[in-house]
Design a protein around this motif. Sequence first.
Motif, short mmCIF file in Angstrom:
data_model
loop_
_atom_site.label_atom_id
_atom_site.label_comp_id
_atom_site.label_asym_id
_atom_site.label_seq_id
_atom_site.Cartn_x
_atom_site.Cartn_y
_atom_site.Cartn_z
N CYS A 57 0.92 -1.15 -0.04
CA CYS A 57 -0.15 -0.05 -0.07
C CYS A 57 0.97 1.25 -0.04
CB CYS A 57 -1.21 0.04 1.14
SG CYS A 57 -0.22 0.15 2.80
N ALA A 58 2.03 1.02 0.27
CA ALA A 58 2.97 2.48 0.35
C ALA A 58 3.60 2.40 -0.99
CB ALA A 58 4.02 2.14 1.60
N VAL A 59 3.81 1.43 -1.88
CA VAL A 59 4.56 1.56 -2.94
C VAL A 59 3.86 2.13 -4.21
CG1 VAL A 59 5.21 -0.16 -5.06
CG2 VAL A 59 5.66 -0.80 -2.59
N VAL A 60 4.65 3.13 -4.79
CA VAL A 60 4.42 3.62 -6.14
C VAL A 60 5.07 3.44 -7.22
CG1 VAL A 60 3.00 5.29 -4.87
CG2 VAL A 60 5.27 5.97 -5.41
N VAL A 61 4.75 3.59 -8.49
CA VAL A 61 5.64 3.52 -9.58
C VAL A 61 5.66 4.69 -10.24
CG1 VAL A 61 5.97 2.20 -11.83
CG2 VAL A 61 5.29 0.87 -9.59
N LYS A 62 6.58 5.08 -10.96
CA LYS A 62 6.51 6.38 -11.51
C LYS A 62 6.08 6.05 -13.11
CE LYS A 62 9.95 9.75 -10.14
NZ LYS A 62 11.18 10.37 -10.42
N ARG A 63 4.89 6.64 -13.45
CA ARG A 63 4.16 6.46 -14.51
C ARG A 63 5.14 6.24 -15.78
NH1 ARG A 63 -0.27 10.17 -14.73
NH2 ARG A 63 -0.96 8.76 -13.21
N HIS A 113 6.55 9.77 0.50
CA HIS A 113 7.03 10.07 2.05
C HIS A 113 6.67 11.44 2.38
CE1 HIS A 113 9.21 10.59 5.57
NE2 HIS A 113 10.27 10.95 5.34
N GLY A 114 5.91 11.57 3.31
CA GLY A 114 5.65 12.87 3.83
C GLY A 114 4.78 13.72 2.90
N ALA A 115 5.16 14.83 2.49
CA ALA A 115 4.07 15.68 1.71
C ALA A 115 4.21 15.21 0.33
CB ALA A 115 4.26 16.98 2.11
N GLU A 116 3.72 14.00 -0.19
CA GLU A 116 4.08 13.67 -1.65
C GLU A 116 5.34 13.84 -2.20
OE1 GLU A 116 1.28 12.42 -3.46
OE2 GLU A 116 0.36 12.39 -1.33
N ARG A 117 6.28 13.38 -1.19
CA ARG A 117 7.65 13.20 -1.65
C ARG A 117 8.03 11.85 -2.28
NH1 ARG A 117 11.96 13.34 2.12
NH2 ARG A 117 13.61 12.41 0.89
N PHE A 118 8.47 11.76 -3.55
CA PHE A 118 8.94 10.41 -3.94
C PHE A 118 10.09 9.94 -3.59
CE2 PHE A 118 10.84 7.52 -7.24
CZ PHE A 118 9.68 6.55 -7.34
N VAL A 119 10.59 8.66 -2.87
CA VAL A 119 11.36 8.47 -2.44
C VAL A 119 11.72 7.08 -3.40
CG1 VAL A 119 13.01 7.37 -0.60
CG2 VAL A 119 11.11 9.18 -0.05
N ILE A 146 -1.67 -0.83 -7.86
CA ILE A 146 -0.56 -0.18 -7.37
C ILE A 146 -0.67 1.41 -7.92
CG2 ILE A 146 1.91 0.15 -7.46
CD1 ILE A 146 1.32 -2.37 -5.71
N ARG A 147 -0.29 2.07 -6.97
CA ARG A 147 -0.54 3.53 -7.39
C ARG A 147 0.51 4.15 -8.16
NH1 ARG A 147 -0.52 7.17 -2.14
NH2 ARG A 147 1.12 5.72 -1.75
N GLU A 148 0.20 4.95 -8.94
CA GLU A 148 1.03 5.53 -10.02
C GLU A 148 1.58 7.00 -9.55
OE1 GLU A 148 -0.09 5.18 -14.28
OE2 GLU A 148 0.68 3.46 -14.21
N TYR A 149 2.79 7.64 -9.68
CA TYR A 149 3.14 8.83 -9.57
C TYR A 149 3.40 9.45 -10.85
CZ TYR A 149 5.99 12.69 -7.40
OH TYR A 149 6.44 13.69 -6.81
N ALA A 150 2.90 10.55 -11.02
CA ALA A 150 2.96 11.26 -12.19
C ALA A 150 4.29 12.16 -12.23
CB ALA A 150 1.81 12.29 -12.25
N GLY A 151 5.06 12.43 -11.28
CA GLY A 151 5.97 13.50 -10.85
C GLY A 151 7.39 13.04 -11.52
#
Length: 71
Positions: free
Chosen positions: A19-25, A34-40, A66-71
């Motif tokens: 649930c904590a894992v994201v993948v850059k799109r 982590h924290g305020a939407e900071r990708f680690v 799995i959530r995707e991160y657009a940044g």
Amino acid sequence: MAETKLTAEEAQALRTVLCAVVVKRRTGELGIIHGAERFVSTHRILKQADRDALDGAARKLGLGSIREYAG
């Protein structure tokens, strides 16, 4: 490959991690938010087949995609 059975405790541990894992799109880079939407980054790049497999595992554990991160 033989079917693998998970105990309730193992499934819960995987839910907690996934649930904590994201993948850059755009790049397929694996990380966490982590924290305020900071990708680690974990400094791992997933191919599309690996992303699909990870997504399938999360769905089997009742997490949805799995959530995707657009940044």
